[in-house]
Design an enzyme around this catalytic site. Structure first.
Site, PDB file in Angstrom:
ATOM      1  N   CYS A  22       0.840  -1.206   0.000  1.00 42.17           N
ATOM      2  CA  CYS A  22       0.000   0.000   0.000  1.00 42.17           C
ATOM      3  C   CYS A  22       0.865   1.244   0.000  1.00 42.17           C
ATOM      4  O   CYS A  22       2.094   1.166  -0.036  1.00 42.17           O
ATOM      5  CB  CYS A  22      -0.930  -0.008   1.223  1.00 42.17           C
ATOM      6  SG  CYS A  22      -0.053   0.203   2.780  1.00 42.17           S
ATOM      7  N   CYS A  58       3.603   1.530   2.653  1.00 45.83           N
ATOM      8  CA  CYS A  58       4.851   0.827   2.318  1.00 45.83           C
ATOM      9  C   CYS A  58       5.700   1.698   1.403  1.00 45.83           C
ATOM     10  O   CYS A  58       6.913   1.841   1.588  1.00 45.83           O
ATOM     11  CB  CYS A  58       4.542  -0.489   1.614  1.00 45.83           C
ATOM     12  SG  CYS A  58       3.515  -1.618   2.535  1.00 45.83           S
ATOM     13  N   ASP A 105       8.921  28.622 -31.707  1.00 42.71           N
ATOM     14  CA  ASP A 105       9.974  28.980 -32.649  1.00 42.71           C
ATOM     15  C   ASP A 105       9.358  28.952 -34.049  1.00 42.71           C
ATOM     16  O   ASP A 105       8.452  28.158 -34.316  1.00 42.71           O
ATOM     17  CB  ASP A 105      11.110  27.964 -32.538  1.00 42.71           C
ATOM     18  CG  ASP A 105      12.175  28.198 -33.592  1.00 42.71           C
ATOM     19  OD1 ASP A 105      12.636  29.334 -33.712  1.00 42.71           O
ATOM     20  OD2 ASP A 105      12.513  27.227 -34.296  1.00 42.71           O
ATOM     21  N   ASP A 124      12.951  23.293 -32.170  1.00 40.39           N
ATOM     22  CA  ASP A 124      13.562  22.104 -32.771  1.00 40.39           C
ATOM     23  C   ASP A 124      15.051  22.234 -33.000  1.00 40.39           C
ATOM     24  O   ASP A 124      15.699  21.261 -33.382  1.00 40.39           O
ATOM     25  CB  ASP A 124      12.894  21.795 -34.108  1.00 40.39           C
ATOM     26  CG  ASP A 124      13.278  22.792 -35.179  1.00 40.39           C
ATOM     27  OD1 ASP A 124      13.427  23.983 -34.843  1.00 40.39           O
ATOM     28  OD2 ASP A 124      13.434  22.394 -36.344  1.00 40.39           O
ATOM     29  N   ASP A 177      17.544  26.525 -29.791  1.00 42.70           N
ATOM     30  CA  ASP A 177      16.345  26.537 -28.943  1.00 42.70           C
ATOM     31  C   ASP A 177      16.597  25.892 -27.580  1.00 42.70           C
ATOM     32  O   ASP A 177      15.769  26.015 -26.683  1.00 42.70           O
ATOM     33  CB  ASP A 177      15.192  25.784 -29.628  1.00 42.70           C
ATOM     34  CG  ASP A 177      14.748  26.456 -30.915  1.00 42.70           C
ATOM     35  OD1 ASP A 177      14.798  27.698 -30.966  1.00 42.70           O
ATOM     36  OD2 ASP A 177      14.369  25.748 -31.865  1.00 42.70           O
TER      37      ASP A 177
END
Length: 864
Positions: A11, A14, A443, A641, A645
């Site tokens: 549970c 634990c 961008d 990309d 960036d």
């Protein structure tokens, strides 16, 4: 992050115990334990032995993941991972349940069937309550032995000072069994004394069926929960199953089938139709259509030819491909995706901290509440059996497991949904926080636009055909490496233009090119260069100015002093960009475009894409500063990309990398879009919002369940509503609670992340006062484009000659207001001016052309 497998957890208590024990170790910077996958991720400089010892000292077991295959290849590691994710719990629980039910049915027949409904028993039991009691004890004991795991785990946790859900079950069942056994001994004493009335009273105090029923019902819930939990890891297991096992290499001119782990970078491999690409590579011979749905979720195959990249686990559908291996083993695309999904499942969302804090004290608090419940009922004169029944009900109805599962199951399913659609969240925090952003910074090149310039228009000079213009332009640009030259050459080839060879080729930096073709001088470049060697007509110039105002780059060409014409080239926006940006705006997000382009080009692209704001002239190292300024207005997601960036992706609250971009950008981002489509940005945000909503629903259910039913189990509603709860009903309710939480999370699998119909708009960040510091330290109020702008209104004052009367005023006003960028125009022939109010910025040349088309002269234009 080092991964470990943890055993013995039952549970959230634990989970919290293990996490706390490992986090205390010197050198550990972060520790995240998942109850869902029984895994643990540890960051920091700490020895493996120290981590395992800390877990064992806390009362659980631990082992380093893939410990037996550390030196083996990717296939062995994935096989070990896949084996670890197999649902072994459900078959075991099913066997335990069947065995438990067999003896439980007998016990219920003996106890309740005979006692309550008079069902027949062998004559041996007639008038022999002691024999009935002993039979019930033996049957209950058998069920308890079958389910001994609850007692081993529960009392082990209690001994280590870390009580868990199994502790509550074990205490509840053991209390009912011990109390019933005590009543059985009391019954034998009464029978020995000849007091049959007292013996009958003690017989009614037996709770053997409750001790066994609790265990059986909890096992039902555990089995349903285990089965549902197995489904939440289906996406990860599916990815692992995709891993190719063999590859066909070309060695010494012969084909050789080898294990995929033996493939090295630079090896040449072949892929026939119907076969799976074994590793990442580049096509060096052949062409085919490749289905990349396994990695990107895109159902349409992608054409591959010489020079194209192929990824592992994708399916070759038609042609024969010969490829050179570029990334193998753990560096392959499939391995990286699996690592991202696996690591995300091993991390925790920020909202999980609430459940962790509650779980840490939940089980001890329940035990105390149970003891207090028994004490209160005894103090008000209730029987020991009644008081004990209330205490046992409190123990078995409480469910810390639902709290522990509330967050990880939603995170796992949400990550799986994203992975199936090519959207990869690197950690749970990214999945939660992506839905909370207010500003989306995009961008331009490669994100909004295709990143590859294309020819958009041919404008031949008078007496020159399009074919002649293209032939001469292609011959000149063929020797150039400039991206704009590549666009011209590609366009010419598409038109079937014959390529000619030039001589004396010379590049003129910043201006253009020159060369000789058939003894004639060719020039190509900007207007300034061509105007110096040939006469450019006003018609071509005006068209060039108009195209330039639309963000296109005009390239002029001449031959031996004769102007051939102009070719317009532009980096066009992707087909889905405008639609994706509109979706983001409908979601209540502010959309900003960042670009290093000049203002004219940036505004033109911004208008086409429909962004709220354009920030142009941003140098590569300035994007991070722009993101920092935007964060003063709200939470920011950056989408990019390129290498330039990466700082902005890192600085943003959430960085999203387009999958076709550079490795640096992907490494810096929090989310990776494998399809390289901008429509996946709103889809990712939509999925994040749905996942967070699911987490909140799960936490609410878990807290509401415990808040409502624990008082009911304690008997708090008896006098108010006459409602009471038996331990058996409590066990049944508890067994269903975790199942409901997991099932609710599985609903995310039914979600269409591209369906924008249910998007809810949120409060937009106010950008009206945004100011950014430029290179020279001056402040610049950037122009706000699009229909969502809240920036300052721009006005321009035009000085116009030739207006004589009111009709002239009306003609000029009508001409100006016909422009889409013009909101209104106040024209006065007496002052010889026009005050133009713009809803969007436009170049002065467009205003000038509109007025001069009506035969008036524009002497000047200035902003006011």
């Amino acid at each position: 992050m080092e991964q470990y497998t943890v055993t013995g957890m039952s549970c959230a208590a634990c989970q919290a115990r293990v996490e706390k024990a490992v986090s205390k170790l010197p050198g550990v910077t972060a520790c995240s334990v998942s109850l869902l996958t029984n895994s643990m991720g540890v960051e920091g400089d700490v020895a493996e032995e120290a981590v395992i010892k800390a877990v064992e000292d806390a009362g659980y077991g631990a082992a380093r993941k893939e410990a037996a295959v550390q030196r083996q290849g990717l296939s062995a590691k994935l096989a070990a991972e896949e084996e670890a994710l197999k649902d072994r719990a459900t078959p075991l629980l099913k066997k335990r349940l069947i065995a438990s039910l067999a003896f439980l049915i007998l016990l219920m027949y003996v106890s309740m069937g005979h006692m309550m409904w008079g069902l027949p028993l062998p004559a041996f039991y007639d008038g022999n309550p002691a024999a009935l009691g002993l039979t019930e004890l033996l049957l209950a004991a058998i069920v308890m032995v079958i389910n001994q795991r609850f007692f081993i785990s529960g009392f082990k946790g209690l001994v280590h000072g870390a009580p868990n859900m199994d502790t509550l079950i074990a205490l509840g069942s053991a209390a009912a069994f011990v109390y019933s056994t005590a009543m059985l001994f009391a019954l034998t004493r009464a029978l020995a004394d000849g007091d049959h009335a007292r013996a009958m009273h003690y017989q009614m105090e037996f709770y053997f069926e409750s001790a066994a029923m609790i265990l059986a019902l909890i096992t039902v819930g555990k089995m349903l929960e285990a089965h549902s939990k197995g489904k939440t890891t289906s996406a990860l297991k599916g990815l692992m199953a995709l891993a190719p096992k063999t590859a066909v290499l070309l060695r010494g001119g012969r084909e050789e089938t080898v294990p995929v782990d033996s493939v090295r970078v630079g090896d040449i491999f072949v892929v026939r139709p119907g076969e799976t690409v074994p590793v990442d590579g580049i096509v060096i011979e052949g062409s085919s259509a490749v289905n990349e749905a396994a990695l990107t979720g895109e159902s349409l195959p992608v054409d591959k030819s010489e020079g194209a990249e192929v990824s592992s686990a994708t399916l070759n559908q038609s042609g024969f491909l010969k490829c050179r291996a570029t990334r193998v083993g753990e560096d392959s695309s499939l391995a990286q995706i699996i690592r991202m999904v696996s690591d995300a499942a091993a991390t925790k969302a920020p909202v999980a901290k609430l459940a962790d804090r509650i779980s840490a004290v939940f089980v001890p608090a329940v035990i105390v509440v149970a003891l207090i419940t028994v004490a209160i009922w005894l103090s008000v004169g209730q029987s020991a059996g009644f008081a004990l029944s209330r205490g046992i009900s409190v123990l078995v109805v409480s469910c810390p497991c639902a709290l522990g599962l509330a967050t990880p199951v939603a995170i796992m399913v949400g990550n799986g949904v994203g992975a199936r659609h090519g959207i990869l969240f690197k950690n749970a925090a990214a999945l939660q926080e992506a839905g909370n952003v207010q500003i989306v910074a995009l961008d331009k090149t490669g994100t909004i636009t295709k990143g590859t310039p294309e020819v958009t228009e041919l404008v031949p000079a008078e007496g020159v055909s399009e074919t002649e213009l293209l032939e001469k332009a292609c011959a000149l640009e063929l020797r150039s490496e400039h991206p704009l030259a590549g666009a011209v050459v590609r366009f010419a080839r598409q038109r079937g233009i014959k390529e000619a060879e030039v001589s004396d080729f010379t590049a003129l930096p910043g201006n253009g090119l020159c060369a000789r073709l058939g003894g004639l001088e060719l020039y190509g470049g900007n207007l300034g260069l061509i105007s110096g060697v040939a006469e450019v007509s006003e018609t071509v110039k005006r068209r060039a100015e108009q195209l330039a105002s639309e963000g296109k780059t005009p390239l002029f060409f001449s031959e031996d002093g004769r102007c051939l014409g102009m070719i317009a080239v532009a980096d066009t926006i992707k087909e889905e960009s405008a639609a994706a940006i509109q979706e983001l705006k409908r979601m209540g997000l502010r959309v900003v475009m960042l670009t290093g382009d000049n203002r004219r080009t940036a505004e033109a692209i911004g208008r086409q894409a429909g962004v709220d704001q354009v920030i142009a002239g941003v140098l590569p190292d300035g994007k991070e500063a722009v993101i920092r300024a935007l964060q003063e207005k709200g939470s920011v997601v950056m989408v990019g990309d390129g290498i330039n960036d990466a700082p902005a992706l890192t600085r943003a609250d959430i960085g999203i990398a387009i999958g076709a971009g550079t490795d640096v950008a992907i490494d810096a981002a929090h989310i990776v879009l494998m399809k390289s489509r901008l429509t996946d940005v709103p889809a990712a945000i939509r999925l994040s919002r749905a996942s967070y909503r699911n987490i909140v629903e799960n936490l609410f259910w878990a807290l509401f369940y415990n808040t409502l039913l624990i008082p009911a189990a304690a008997g708090a509603y008896i006098h108010l509503f006459g409602i009471t709860m038996t331990p058996m009903f409590g066990a049944a309710a508890m067994s269903l609670s975790s199942f409901c939480v997991v099932t609710n999370a599985l609903r995310l699998n039914l979600m269409d992340i591209y369906d924008a119909r249910r998007d809810r708009s949120r409060r937009q960040a106010d950008m009206a006062e945004l100011e950014l510091e430029t290179e020279d330290g001056a402040q610049k109020d950037y122009f706000i484009a699009g229909d969502g702008g809240k920036g300052r209104t721009m006005k321009k004052l035009m000085e116009i000659e030739g207006m004589m009367c009111g009709h002239c005023e009306a003609a000029v006003k009508k001409a100006l207001e016909a422009l889409p960028e013009v909101e209104s125009a106040e024209v006065s022939h007496e002052k010889g001016s026009a005050l133009v109010t713009l809803r969007e910025n436009t170049e002065d040349v467009a205003l000038k052309q509109a007025v001069e088309a009506k035969d008036y002269t524009v002497k000047g234009i200035r902003e006011v």
